[in-house]
Every structure is written in structure tokens, then in C-alpha cells.
Design an enzyme around this catalytic site. Structure first.
Site, PDB file in Angstrom:
ATOM      1  N   PRO A 294       1.008  -7.288   4.009  1.00  0.00           N
ATOM      2  CA  PRO A 294       0.151  -6.809   2.916  1.00  0.00           C
ATOM      3  C   PRO A 294      -1.271  -6.579   3.398  1.00  0.00           C
ATOM      4  O   PRO A 294      -1.848  -7.421   4.093  1.00  0.00           O
ATOM      5  CB  PRO A 294       0.223  -7.952   1.899  1.00  0.00           C
ATOM      6  CG  PRO A 294       1.501  -8.648   2.181  1.00  0.00           C
ATOM      7  CD  PRO A 294       1.683  -8.547   3.667  1.00  0.00           C
ATOM      8  N   GLU A 295      -1.824  -5.433   3.042  1.00  0.00           N
ATOM      9  CA  GLU A 295      -3.196  -5.106   3.390  1.00  0.00           C
ATOM     10  C   GLU A 295      -4.064  -5.259   2.137  1.00  0.00           C
ATOM     11  O   GLU A 295      -3.598  -5.764   1.111  1.00  0.00           O
ATOM     12  CB  GLU A 295      -3.260  -3.700   3.983  1.00  0.00           C
ATOM     13  CG  GLU A 295      -2.376  -3.542   5.226  1.00  0.00           C
ATOM     14  CD  GLU A 295      -2.400  -2.143   5.825  1.00  0.00           C
ATOM     15  OE1 GLU A 295      -3.439  -1.463   5.704  1.00  0.00           O
ATOM     16  OE2 GLU A 295      -1.387  -1.733   6.406  1.00  0.00           O
TER      17      GLU A 295
ATOM     18  N   HIS B 144      14.325 -19.105   0.519  1.00  0.00           N
ATOM     19  CA  HIS B 144      13.090 -18.776   1.227  1.00  0.00           C
ATOM     20  C   HIS B 144      11.844 -19.256   0.480  1.00  0.00           C
ATOM     21  O   HIS B 144      10.723 -18.971   0.915  1.00  0.00           O
ATOM     22  CB  HIS B 144      13.003 -17.271   1.457  1.00  0.00           C
ATOM     23  CG  HIS B 144      14.135 -16.713   2.250  1.00  0.00           C
ATOM     24  ND1 HIS B 144      14.380 -17.093   3.552  1.00  0.00           N
ATOM     25  CD2 HIS B 144      15.101 -15.810   1.929  1.00  0.00           C
ATOM     26  CE1 HIS B 144      15.445 -16.446   4.010  1.00  0.00           C
ATOM     27  NE2 HIS B 144      15.895 -15.665   3.048  1.00  0.00           N
TER      28      HIS B 144
END
Length: 273
Positions: A2-3, A93
């Protein structure tokens, strides 16, 4: 990974769900994912604190809690932070579960690279992960001449400089490729070769592509989701990233692929010269 637009989209979607809520309990299912100061118990420190505000610094999400604590969350490649309005069964997860006075917040990470760090509010921006970050590209204080001065200090390709988080915070592979395409600049050019007019074009392109990414809710190919579990839509607007060998949407030529700074980089040989 993710940016800036993806992390900002997570921040915005979370703010509508969890601000003002209290963390009643914390279940750390994989201890390396949750780190606190001086090896104090993460769950005990976070418990019974109210979520007062949410900030972002580059690619990091900052969750500010009551009584002077801040969670610094780095999603790395596959981290997700999903809000559920009711009790929800964690998946294999899921590494940390925050049980709120209304709903739950689940942090999951398939590849286990992400981390949640709990620090004092006063020390948050002095933490090693945040202290050396460059300016926020969407802040009013960030100007094209500031970008130019920071690029002038680098002896590298322009793509490598944009990926360097000490130059500008929050830009990664996707938005670097897209900004360089919009500015008409080849990604493997040296920073010293840029003219003032090109720096202005690049500055405008960076601001535009990041803001458009936020408006679209980020870019989703496989892993990224916002706090509601929704995909972003900016992948529909990509001009070059991930489109090697395809037709340029602007000139009709074939997009090319090279390696720059160890990263796969897609560009248009016609539009970027």
C-alpha cells in the site's frame, strides 16, 4: 505494498467506523506483529484506551489513543486492517484482534512483513520508521522548488529518487510510474538532468496522481482492501503501471518495461523522452 493513497483510504474508511470507540480487549495471535516500548505487554497497554484520532505519515497509519499512546501501523506488502461491526471469526492470517466496545478490528497479513508498533504520542514522530521520512506531497507546505532541491541532492535515476522515502514520503512503484508518465519523463534519467520546467511538471503529476488515487479508494490488484474490505478502483485508470507490452492509451505505441532501482518499471518510449 500500500502506498500513500491506499493508506489514506484505509484511514478515511476507519475514521468513519472507530473514532471514539474504546479498545476493550486485544488478542495477539502472532506476537511478532505487535511490538511495544520496553517489551511491555502490548495487549495490557492498549486495553481500555479510546481511539481519539487517526493520522497518516507516508505509508504509515497512526492510531492515536487516549492517555498518550500511538499505534504506528505499517502494512508492508499484504497487511490489512478490517473493521467488523459485530464479533467475527479470525482467519488463519489474522495476527491481532482489537475488540472494541462496538465491533472488532482485525489486523491480518499473509506474508507477515507488516508490524504494529505501540509508542508514546510524544515519541511517535521520533520513531526510527518515521523520523527520516521526507515531506508529505499533498501538504500545502510541499512546493515544486522543495521537490527540486530534494532531487538535486540525489545522484540517482529519477525513479529511484521518487522511491526514496527520505525524498518524498508515500510514493511507491505504482504512483512513481504513473507520475513520470504524466510528466513525460523517462524513469531512468538522472536527477541532475531535469530542467526546472520538468520538475514543475513532475510536481504537478505527483500531486494529481496521488489525489486521484485517494478519490478512487486506492489501487487493488490482489491484496489491498480498505477498512470495509472493499477494493480500490484506481487500477482502472492506470496508464503504464502493470501494462508492459500493451498499447499506450495516449499515443497508441507499445509500452516498454525495464528495471530501475531493482523495480520493474513500465513507460512509453514515445510519450516519455
Amino acid at each position: 505494498m500500500p502506498e500513500l493513497p491506499e493508506v489514506e483510504s484505509i484511514r478515511l474508511s476507519l475514521a468513519a467506523r472507530i473514532l471514539g470507540k474504546t479498545i476493550e480487549d486485544v488478542e495477539v495471535r502472532w506476537p511478532p506483529a505487535a511490538v511495544s516500548l520496553a517489551d511491555e505487554d502490548f495487549s495490557a497497554l492498549a486495553r481500555n484506551r479510546t481511539i481519539e484520532s487517526l493520522d497518516r505519515r507516508g505509508k504509515y497509519l497512526l492510531m492515536n489513543l487516549s492517555h498518550g499512546l500511538t499505534m504506528i501501523i505499517h502494512f508492508r506488502m499484504t497487511g490489512r486492517l478490517i473493521y467488523y461491526p459485530e464479533q467475527h471469526e479470525p482467519n488463519k492470517h489474522t495476527h491481532v484482534v482489537f475488540r472494541l466496545d462496538q465491533g472488532e478490528l482485525h489486523y491480518s497479513d499473509i506474508r507477515k512483513f507488516g508490524r504494529i508498533q505501540l509508542v508514546s504520542f510524544q515519541m511517535a514522530f521520533k520513531a526510527a520508521c518515521l523520523a527520516k521520512l521526507g515531506p508529505e506531497p499533498l501538504d500545502e507546505s510541499f512546493t515544486f522548488d522543495q521537490l527540486g532541491m530534494r532531487l538535486a541532492r540525489k545522484k540517482s535515476t529519477i525513479k529511484a529518487a521518487l522511491l526514496d522515502q527520505t525524498v518524498v514520503a508515500g510514493i511507491g512503484n505504482i504512483y512513481a510510474d504513473e507520475a513520470l508518465f504524466r510528466a513525460g519523463i523517462l524513469p531512468d534519467r538522472n536527477t541532475a538532468s531535469l530542467k526546472v520546467s520538468e520538475i514543475i511538471l513532475l510536481y504537478d503529476a505527483i500531486c494529481e496522481v496521488l489525489q486521484e488515487g485517494i478519490t478512487a479508494g486506492g489501487t487493488s490488484f490482489r491484496d489491498y482492501r480498505d477498512a470495509d474490505g472493499k477494493k480500490g478502483a484506481f487500477q482502472e485508470n492506470l496508464m503504464v503501471y502493470g501494462r508492459s507490452g500493451q498499447e499506450c492509451k495516449y499515443c497508441g505505441g507499445q509500452l516498454a518495461k525495464i528495471k530501475v532501482a531493482g523495480r520493474t518499471t513500465v513507460y512509453c518510449p514515445n510519450c516519455q523522452k
